[in-house]
Design a protein around this motif. Structure first.
Motif, PDB file in Angstrom:
ATOM      1  N   SER A 141       1.123  -1.478   0.190  1.00  0.00           N
ATOM      2  CA  SER A 141       0.223  -0.358   0.498  1.00  0.00           C
ATOM      3  C   SER A 141       1.277   1.417  -0.085  1.00  0.00           C
ATOM      4  CB  SER A 141      -1.057   0.102   1.196  1.00  0.00           C
ATOM      5  OG  SER A 141      -0.155   0.257   1.988  1.00  0.00           O
ATOM      6  N   TYR A 142       0.248   1.917   0.119  1.00  0.00           N
ATOM      7  CA  TYR A 142       0.724   3.693  -0.375  1.00  0.00           C
ATOM      8  C   TYR A 142       1.982   4.178   0.637  1.00  0.00           C
ATOM      9  CZ  TYR A 142      -0.407   4.566  -5.188  1.00  0.00           C
ATOM     10  OH  TYR A 142      -0.868   4.514  -6.650  1.00  0.00           O
ATOM     11  N   TYR A 143       2.663   5.007   1.197  1.00  0.00           N
ATOM     12  CA  TYR A 143       2.916   5.533   2.077  1.00  0.00           C
ATOM     13  C   TYR A 143       1.984   6.888   2.002  1.00  0.00           C
ATOM     14  CZ  TYR A 143       7.741   3.381   3.036  1.00  0.00           C
ATOM     15  OH  TYR A 143       8.298   2.744   2.959  1.00  0.00           O
ATOM     16  N   GLY A 145      -1.427   6.995   2.613  1.00  0.00           N
ATOM     17  CA  GLY A 145      -2.564   7.035   1.687  1.00  0.00           C
ATOM     18  C   GLY A 145      -3.268   7.199   2.787  1.00  0.00           C
ATOM     19  N   HIS A 174       4.749  -0.666   2.357  1.00  0.00           N
ATOM     20  CA  HIS A 174       4.661   0.386   1.314  1.00  0.00           C
ATOM     21  C   HIS A 174       5.275   0.599   0.718  1.00  0.00           C
ATOM     22  CE1 HIS A 174       2.713   1.022   5.673  1.00  0.00           C
ATOM     23  NE2 HIS A 174       1.687   0.796   5.367  1.00  0.00           N
ATOM     24  N   TRP A 176       5.835   4.061  -2.768  1.00  0.00           N
ATOM     25  CA  TRP A 176       5.737   5.740  -2.750  1.00  0.00           C
ATOM     26  C   TRP A 176       4.333   6.064  -4.289  1.00  0.00           C
ATOM     27  CZ3 TRP A 176       6.099   9.250   0.274  1.00  0.00           C
ATOM     28  CH2 TRP A 176       7.102   9.079   1.181  1.00  0.00           C
ATOM     29  N   SER A 177       3.640   6.894  -4.139  1.00  0.00           N
ATOM     30  CA  SER A 177       2.700   7.278  -4.733  1.00  0.00           C
ATOM     31  C   SER A 177       3.168   8.256  -5.689  1.00  0.00           C
ATOM     32  CB  SER A 177       1.617   7.635  -3.939  1.00  0.00           C
ATOM     33  OG  SER A 177       2.043   8.899  -3.721  1.00  0.00           O
ATOM     34  N   ALA A 196       6.100   5.176 -10.237  1.00  0.00           N
ATOM     35  CA  ALA A 196       5.849   4.723  -9.203  1.00  0.00           C
ATOM     36  C   ALA A 196       5.324   3.223 -10.015  1.00  0.00           C
ATOM     37  CB  ALA A 196       4.692   5.377  -9.009  1.00  0.00           C
ATOM     38  N   ILE A 200       6.347   0.101  -7.841  1.00  0.00           N
ATOM     39  CA  ILE A 200       5.866  -0.928  -7.758  1.00  0.00           C
ATOM     40  C   ILE A 200       6.195  -2.239  -8.087  1.00  0.00           C
ATOM     41  CG2 ILE A 200       3.531  -2.502  -7.778  1.00  0.00           C
ATOM     42  CD1 ILE A 200       2.759   0.425  -7.621  1.00  0.00           C
ATOM     43  N   MET A 217      -4.994   0.662  -3.381  1.00  0.00           N
ATOM     44  CA  MET A 217      -4.363   1.596  -3.082  1.00  0.00           C
ATOM     45  C   MET A 217      -5.206   2.790  -4.057  1.00  0.00           C
ATOM     46  SD  MET A 217      -3.410   1.407  -7.623  1.00  0.00           S
ATOM     47  CE  MET A 217      -1.225   1.671  -6.914  1.00  0.00           C
ATOM     48  N   ILE A 221      -5.819   9.776  -4.141  1.00  0.00           N
ATOM     49  CA  ILE A 221      -5.197  10.107  -2.317  1.00  0.00           C
ATOM     50  C   ILE A 221      -5.645  11.281  -1.259  1.00  0.00           C
ATOM     51  CG2 ILE A 221      -3.626   9.368  -0.819  1.00  0.00           C
ATOM     52  CD1 ILE A 221      -2.273   8.481  -3.338  1.00  0.00           C
ATOM     53  N   ARG A 224      -2.865  13.458   0.542  1.00  0.00           N
ATOM     54  CA  ARG A 224      -1.441  13.586  -0.405  1.00  0.00           C
ATOM     55  C   ARG A 224      -2.765  14.790  -0.804  1.00  0.00           C
ATOM     56  NH1 ARG A 224       2.797  11.404   0.469  1.00  0.00           N
ATOM     57  NH2 ARG A 224       3.609  12.421  -1.966  1.00  0.00           N
TER      58      ARG A 224
END
Length: 440
Positions: A141-143, A145, A174, A176-177, A196, A200, A217, A221, A224
């Protein structure tokens, strides 16, 4: 400007109530609402440009939903969940499957967004195990999020402030988006999406593809500042997940039910997940309700000899008839009320007005009726708290939106009028003028 002294209406002793956020001068004791206007116990009025918190899509006095819940309350307020279900729940799941992206044919009703995400995690791990992949337990998953407040969903959130609860759910990794690459490296949207997606894929490779169950995801977001997926990015992520046998989960708690211009962000961005968590606008805010929608691959591990699916453990109020009645009325209203067209018209007006209000004080991000703005730093503000300052100034003027760090977000109700749009943007402009001292 109306008086902000509303604390006189609070009881003297508040020790028995645990607030959602710390109690302060701006905490409001709401008393009533009509349309998109709320009134507190001191008689002060607020105009809501956030739909509560992305929930009250049809405002606070939607008669079709009120009538549906009232009728259900008189007929069947609850059913024994271990012995059966109710017609409203069956009708709602059918309506959701028809509205959803093609292939998401099975629906599990739950009580809230956190629970929908939590159920998605269990389903992802269960599916991998039942398909002969018991080693696939890791969740990406994202940082920064946000996925909810239960322990599993909170573990996915990837923010430093959640560490106060101790170690997170084992196996969460985690990534990054795209907007991080844009903000740090100055890349454009297309290149940020490419980087990105590549990150992943490299993370899956580094963790070991045979250990990764799912990628969870948000297409947009919220925490952010409404970071929007770049064109083609989600389709690329979908292809990567397919290549490595990783299930793709979209958290559409915020983006579902017309917020992005289509029923769901999956349709807006042209990528269909294996599982999709939905909530908030699903009931228009008239009852706690959420759902998980999933494809036949996932449903296949839950299907018995009768051809029906079942998934436990569940919760006492899951598929509750009152919540289901609210959800069915809300989904029907959205599906049949012409809101795709009217939302597009409203979005055009809102975007124009917000862009003018912001001026040089921030950069607007928008998709459909979701709005975020990354705000310019304030002088002598190393902590980057412009968002909170603007939100506070808005509330002083009777306008509700959300602000945190260096961003603010808005999500107007689908029923917002042109006059109300002008009122919202006027108050927003005044608040920005106060915080920034006029246009930059």
């Amino acid at each position: 400007m109306p008086s902000t002294d509303h604390r006189r209406t609070w009881p003297e002793d508040l020790s028995s109530y645990c607030f959602e956020v710390p109690f302060g001068e701006e905490t409001v004791l709401f008393d009533s609402a009509r349309g998109i206007h709320l009134t507190d116990t001191a008689g002060r009025s607020y105009i809501d440009s956030l739909s509560g918190v992305f929930v009250s899509c049809f405002g606070y006095s939607c008669e079709p939903i009120v009538d549906a819940v009232t009728q259900q309350l008189r007929k069947l307020p609850f059913n024994p969940p271990l012995h059966g279900t109710n017609p409203a729940a069956l009708a709602l799941t059918d309506a959701l499957a028809r509205l959803a992206p093609e292939g998401l044919n099975t629906v599990k009703l739950v009580n809230g967004g956190s629970e929908a995400v939590e159920a998605s995690l269990r389903l992802a791990r269960l599916t991998q195990r039942e398909l002969g992949n018991p080693g696939r337990y890791k969740l990406l998953s994202y940082y920064h999020g946000y996925h909810g407040a239960t322990f599993g969903s909170l573990s996915l959130t990837g923010r430093p402030d959640v560490t106060r609860f101790g170690p997170s759910l084992p196996g969460v990794v985690h990534v990054w988006s795209p907007d991080m690459f844009a903000s740090v490296h100055g890349t454009d949207a297309e290149e940020s999406g490419r980087l990105a997606a590549e990150a992943i894929e490299r993370t899956i490779q580094a963790e070991g593809p045979d250990s990764v169950a799912a990628l969870v995801m948000e297409p947009v977001i919220h925490l952010r500042g409404m970071a929007i997926a770049p064109p083609g990015y989600l389709a690329r992520v979908r292809e990567i997940c397919d290549r490595y046998g990783v299930l793709l989960v979209f958290d559409e708690i915020v983006t579902g039910f017309g917020r992005t211009g289509q029923p769901f962000a999956a349709q807006t961005f042209g990528a269909t997940p294996d599982l999709m968590a939905v909530g908030k606008g699903i009931s228009g805010g008239y009852a706690p309700l959420a759902a998980v929608l999933f494809n036949d691959k996932v449903a296949g591990v839950l299907t018995d000899a009768s051809g029906t699916s079942s998934f436990a453990p569940s919760h006492t109020y899951a598929a509750n008839p009152l919540a289901a009645a609210a959800g069915l009325a809300s989904v029907t209203l959205y599906s049949e009320g012409g809101y795709l067209d009217s939302n597009a018209t409203l979005a055009t007006s809102f975007t124009s007005n917000l862009t003018e209000a912001l001026g040089d004080r921030g950069d607007l991000r928008s998709v459909g009726l979701l709005y975020g703005a990354k705000l310019r730093p304030l002088p002598d503000d190393p902590e980057g708290s412009a968002g909170a300052a603007v939100a506070s100034a808005c509330q002083e003027r009777g306008l509700i939106l959300r602000g945190q760090d260096d961003w603010i977000t808005l999500a107007p109700a689908f029923t917002t009028t042109e006059e109300e749009t002008a009122e919202i943007c006027g108050k927003f402009t005044d608040a920005l003028d106060k915080v920034y001292g006029g246009r930059m």
